[in-house]
Motif scaffolding. Structure first.
Motif, mmCIF file in Angstrom:
data_model
loop_
_atom_site.group_PDB
_atom_site.id
_atom_site.type_symbol
_atom_site.label_atom_id
_atom_site.label_comp_id
_atom_site.label_asym_id
_atom_site.label_seq_id
_atom_site.Cartn_x
_atom_site.Cartn_y
_atom_site.Cartn_z
ATOM 1 N N GLU A 169 0.872 -1.150 0.104
ATOM 2 C CA GLU A 169 0.118 -0.164 -0.021
ATOM 3 C C GLU A 169 1.126 1.359 0.088
ATOM 4 N N GLN A 172 2.127 1.982 -3.411
ATOM 5 C CA GLN A 172 1.062 2.497 -4.298
ATOM 6 C C GLN A 172 0.782 3.934 -3.919
ATOM 7 N N ASP A 173 0.815 4.337 -2.531
ATOM 8 C CA ASP A 173 0.577 5.553 -2.069
ATOM 9 C C ASP A 173 1.686 6.264 -2.588
ATOM 10 N N ARG B 70 -8.085 5.421 5.215
ATOM 11 C CA ARG B 70 -7.855 4.623 4.071
ATOM 12 C C ARG B 70 -8.730 5.131 2.994
ATOM 13 N N GLY B 74 -7.526 6.356 -0.661
ATOM 14 C CA GLY B 74 -7.765 5.675 -1.888
ATOM 15 C C GLY B 74 -7.756 4.035 -1.693
ATOM 16 N N PHE B 75 -7.274 3.636 -0.491
ATOM 17 C CA PHE B 75 -7.009 1.973 -0.516
ATOM 18 C C PHE B 75 -8.445 1.239 -0.320
ATOM 19 N N VAL B 77 -12.676 1.952 -1.348
ATOM 20 C CA VAL B 77 -13.559 2.601 -2.226
ATOM 21 C C VAL B 77 -14.857 2.868 -1.492
ATOM 22 N N MET B 102 0.926 8.858 2.712
ATOM 23 C CA MET B 102 0.610 8.402 4.071
ATOM 24 C C MET B 102 1.672 7.789 5.007
ATOM 25 N N ARG C 9 -18.196 3.142 -8.899
ATOM 26 C CA ARG C 9 -17.285 2.067 -9.337
ATOM 27 C C ARG C 9 -17.068 2.067 -10.872
ATOM 28 N N ARG C 16 -8.452 1.221 -13.053
ATOM 29 C CA ARG C 16 -9.117 0.314 -12.312
ATOM 30 C C ARG C 16 -9.430 -0.676 -13.030
#
Lengths: 273, 385, 313
Positions: A169, A172-173, B70, B74-75, B77, B102, C9, C16
């Motif tokens: 994560e 990605q962050d 989170r 964006g971890f 949705v 973060m 979404r 995505r």
């Protein structure tokens, strides 16, 4: 009288390991026996090793086995790692149970069944689509990839599970795309388990007799098949010598792999207090 | 003891952008909900955070604060609602494209990279020219006093050093918002207190908006411009540390932050000056200067902080409201102050604290003493929720 | 409202979507391989188990056949399974396999549990070494490890020589080619499979639980019986299945160590296939074996999944 705890512990371990290693040591010792009668010691000699080097049939089979083991271990590592990723990272999806079942089954499936099933598939495929034409190196490799990848998947999955997910994560962050995260962060961290998985696949393939017997064809005799037919005829000092070579090679490889595996506890989940 | 610090953050003597009606919030969380497997984690969260703030999300474990963080990163949705950063809707933007960075609770330092490469990682992803990147990295190393450690690996660092690397790694990206997930939880107490001030210092220097998640109320009080208190997925109250402490909006907040004496009652009268309340536990009528909306006859809760309660052996003069009597059943000696637990005649136990101003108090109050408790109407709060 | 989230979404950036398709691709490769080369073969086993044996290549009749070029005829042949009822040899082979596998599993458990437990008690650098030593023989050739026992167990082998030299016996004992030899071989070969999962559960166990039980008045053996043993049940099941299932279908060990005196189904299947070249019958033997092993396998899978979840926490 009650034995002190540490002594009881020692006794259990001593007997256990003696049982595990005694036969192997005897095997190694008697490979240096001069006599043709394996079990009667008559003097030190390395002549059986020399004979081993002149056994054309055996060397040829060993070379074939090594080729198959190399290719199948490599493919199994790729597919097994993918399977481990899918099982550990993709959450719940349709087919997950099926996949985890197909990963667990080869671990316990009796080899005679796997071997027979594979052979029947290859025969049916040949009559239906003409591939694989005949049986031999290709079919053995495919069969070995199939069961080795299950072992690789288990090894890699356990490493993935213990990896701190926030590392990915964090990457990605900081702006890395998922594919990049995998190659730059995940892969280096789980690399030791890939090495271990590859070695496992390699030795499993090198060692397999039953499945290879089913799916091999004329002219593709692997090392275990040669060893088996020779052992069936009785004990031979040459086999002892061969066994010693294999044991020493494996021991060296495994010690190296073990060093890699325990080298660092990099990227483990932090211990919760 | 909690001492809410009055912060003089960026430039202006009083940094309170939320009081100026013309200001647009920098981060807007609008009606955001998130559930995991049917289990709601965050429900209908609304939040406006202004540029340059150090905003804390405070709550117990499982209150949804980390999930909200989170969601901003964006971890996760959101199931519902949206999040805007600097006026841009972030829905559907993956974490690697958000102008947000973060600091993870575990710090998540890449174990196979040196400190320097960890810090440079984010800039590499931007394909920043090498010269500029090196400059930025060395600035960050400098800012966090990491220069001598730049070639070390994470496992060769102490907890405090790791924390600084994690901070540097996120700050070097110059994010619009920096998110910090319990950044101090892994440090020991002494280091934690020092780091609190260092964090505030750094935040003031770089001027980046910080959102901090913590379960430690002292941490939130000392560091934040404002605090959002969360409970069971809901944001209970948003306010400055002082507002939250002195004027809690709900019973939960009153109870969660500091110690509180709370007793139930019924409104007798209510006007602009305050309310008069009939509480069965208290002998006299209770007057409250800070009352919200309500009507006579409505059941309410009155809250008084222990340090606002005067405790004495003699009856207070000229006061015929906001007082009661009881027996001391417990004394907690904390060094700088003592906490007295007083059982009222109704059986209810009230707490009163007193600073230990002298090494030996002249008029010692001890166990079994009959004492009088009283407080000023402006020191009590009426709660309806 | 749920729909809002869904719309969000769908409106999500193409990235995505790419991510999702990438994931599908990664999942499809191992899934496809295993479907084709692991699951599909069993369908063929099933199919051929119901077809008739014949001389030729392949040596079985197709199930579906065009009769007179027009009518598709399904020849469903149960004769292969009829053999099991007619010839008591098969039933005996199955029973003996299950019995031998069960007894071996029990012996493995009795040796493996104290070993795994003892390993967890050893201090750290040594613990890893001991664990490595358990894994090591599993990596050396299985065939060779079985072979090592021939030299030990045969009439003029090391064990008999030793016993005669000591004077315990004056005639060599017929150790090789006996059920005893097969038990030794299975236990020896499969012991690491028992120790490893046992060690994994025992190592993870919270030590304070045992201390708490002692603190509450349990004697050491009671702690073992009431705390340690029940908590290590997943490991016991996993280890037992890892030994039992493959042991029940073992071929090499009964062939090399059991000789003609030991009847096991793996050997029967091998012989039907390689000596009698009766593929349909061999397939039928395999199908029945699969059915018998299905329950143990489900048990294994169930506990494996539970252990995975426990570890993930």
């Amino acid at each position: 009288m009650k034995l002190p705890r540490s002594l009881r512990l020692f006794t259990v371990l001593a007997f256990g390991y003696a049982f595990l290693y005694g036969p192997i040591f005897l095997l190694v010792i008697y490979s240096f026996n001069e006599s043709k009668l394996v079990t009667v010691w008559s003097g030190f000699s390395v002549k059986w090793y020399g004979e081993l080097l002149h056994n054309e049939k055996l060397l040829e089979a060993a070379w074939l086995s090594l080729k198959i083991a190399f290719v199948s271990a490599t493919l199994a590592t790729i597919f097994g790692t993918m399977a481990a990723l899918v099982l550990d990272r993709f959450g719940r999806f349709r087919g997950r149970t099926l996949l985890s079942g197909m990963i667990a089954a080869p671990l316990v499936m009796p080899e005679v069944i796997t071997g027979l099933a594979m052979l029947l598939l290859f025969v049916a495929l040949e009559t239906m689509i003409g591939w694989p034409a005949g049986r031999g190196q290709t079919t053995i490799t495919i069969a070995h990839v199939t069961f080795s990848m299950a072992f690789v998947a288990i090894v890699v999955q356990s490493r993935l599970r213990h990896m701190d997910r926030s590392l990915e994560e964090a990457a990605q962050d900081l702006g890395a795309r998922p594919l990049k995260v995998f190659f730059v962060i995940t892969l280096p961290i789980i690399a030791p388990s890939l090495v271990a998985g590859w070695l496992l696949g390699f030795t499993l393939s090198l060692d397999d007799l039953v499945i290879a017997s089913f799916v091999s064809g004329p002219g593709s005799t692997t090392l275990p098949m040669v060893v088996f037919s020779s052992v069936r005829l009785g004990v031979s000092p040459q086999i002892n010598a061969l066994a010693t070579v294999i044991i020493v090679t494996v021991a060296v490889c495994i010690t190296l792999a073990g060093k890699l595996m325990t080298l660092k506890d990099d990227g483990r989940k932090p211990k919760r207090s | 003891m909690l001492r809410p610090a009055e912060r003089n953050a960026p430039s202006s003597p009083r940094f309170e952008p939320w009081t100026q009606p013309g200001n647009t919030p920098f981060i807007r969380v609008q009606g955001v909900s998130k559930a995991f497997g049917g289990e709601p984690a965050v429900t209908g969260a609304n939040l406006d955070i202004y540029k340059g703030e150090l905003f804390s999300l405070l709550g117990g474990s499982g209150c949804g604060k980390t999930t909200l963080l989170r969601l901003i990163a964006g971890f996760e949705v959101p199931d519902d609602g949206r999040i805007l950063i600097d006026g841009i809707d972030m829905t559907g933007v993956p974490p690697y494209e958000r102008p947000v960075n973060m600091v993870f609770q575990s710090y998540a330092l890449f174990p196979h990279m040196s400190v320097e490469r960890n810090i440079a990682f984010g800039l590499r992803q931007e394909r920043m020219p090498r010269k500029e990147m090196n400059e930025r990295v060395s600035q960050a190393l400098d800012l966090l006093r990491l220069t001598p450690l730049s070639s070390r690996r994470p496992d060769q660092l102490s907890g405090g050093q790791r924390q600084r690397v994690a901070l540097a790694r996120a700050l070097v990206k110059h994010p619009k918002v920096l998110l910090l997930d319990e950044p101090l939880a892994a440090l020991d107490k002494k280091l934690r207190e020092n780091t609190q001030f260092e964090l505030v210092n750094i935040q003031e220097r770089v001027g980046i908006t910080f959102i901090l998640v913590t379960h430690d109320q002292e941490e939130a009080m000392t560091m934040s411009t404002r605090i959002g208190i969360m409970n069971e997925g809901y944001i209970e109250q948003v306010g400055t540390p002082r507002e939250i402490y002195e004027f809690p909006g709900t019973r939960f907040v009153a109870d969660f932050i500091g110690a509180a004496n709370m007793f139930g009652g019924v409104i007798l009268r209510l006007d602009e000056q305050g309310a008069a309340i009939q509480a069965p536990d208290i002998e006299t009528e209770v007057e409250v200067a800070h009352a919200g909306a309500g009507v006579a006859g409505m059941p309410v809760t009155v809250m008084v902080r222990p340090e606002k309660v005067r405790i004495s052996k003699t009856a207070p003069k000229n006061q015929d409201t906001n007082r009661t009597e009881g027996t001391v059943v417990e004394i907690g000696y904390l060094g700088d102050m003592s906490i007295f637990h007083v059982r009222l005649d109704s059986g209810k136990v009230m707490q009163a604290s007193q600073l230990n101003l002298h090494q030996d108090a002249e008029q010692k109050i001890t166990w079994e003493d009959r004492v009088h408790l009283s407080w000023h109407p402006s020191n009590a709060v009426m709660l309806t929720l | 409202m749920k729909t809002n989230g869904l719309v969000a979404r769908i409106q999500g950036k193409p990235d995505r979507w790419k991510e999702r398709w990438g994931q599908r691709l990664v999942a499809a490769v191992p899934m496809g391989w295993l479907l084709v080369f692991f699951l599909a073969p069993f369908l063929f086993v099933l199919k051929i188990a119901f077809s008739e044996s014949r001389l030729g290549i392949p040596p079985y009749q197709p199930l579906l056949e065009w009769v007179d070029g027009a009518v598709l005829q399904l020849q469903f042949n149960l004769a292969n399974f009829g053999f099991f009822l007619e010839d008591p040899l098969y039933a005996a082979a199955y029973l003996s396999s299950l019995k031998m596998a069960a007894v071996s599993t029990l012996i493995c458990l009795m040796i493996g549990y104290p070993m795994a437990y003892s390993i967890t008690k050893v201090r750290q650098p040594w613990r890893n070494v001991l664990l490595m030593l358990v894994i090591l023989p599993f990596w050396t050739s299985f065939l060779i490890r079985v072979y090592a026992w021939i030299g030990i167990l045969k009439n003029e082998g090391l064990l008999n020589n030793f016993l005669m030299w000591v004077g315990v016996i004056d005639q060599p004992l017929p150790l090789l080619h006996s059920p005893f030899a097969v038990y030794v071989g299975i236990v020896y070969s499969y012991l690491p499979f028992m120790i490893l999962p046992l060690y994994a559960t025992l190592e993870r166990m919270d030590l304070t639980l045992r201390e708490a039980a002692q603190d509450l008045g349990c004697r050491p053996w009671e702690v073992m019986l009431k705390i340690t043993l029940p908590l290590s049940l997943p490991g016991i099941i996993a280890g037992s299945m890892l030994v039992f299932i493959p042991a029940a279908g073992e071929f090499v060990i009964p062939d090399l160590l059991g000789g003609s005196n030991v009847l096991m189904i793996g050997k029967v299947l091998w012989n039907e296939f390689f000596l009698n070249r009766d593929w349909p019958l061999a397939s039928a033997v395999a199908v029945v074996m699969l059915v018998l092993l299905l329950v143990p396998f489900m048990l294994f899978q169930h506990y494996q999944a539970r252990q995975d979840e426990a570890e993930a926490r």
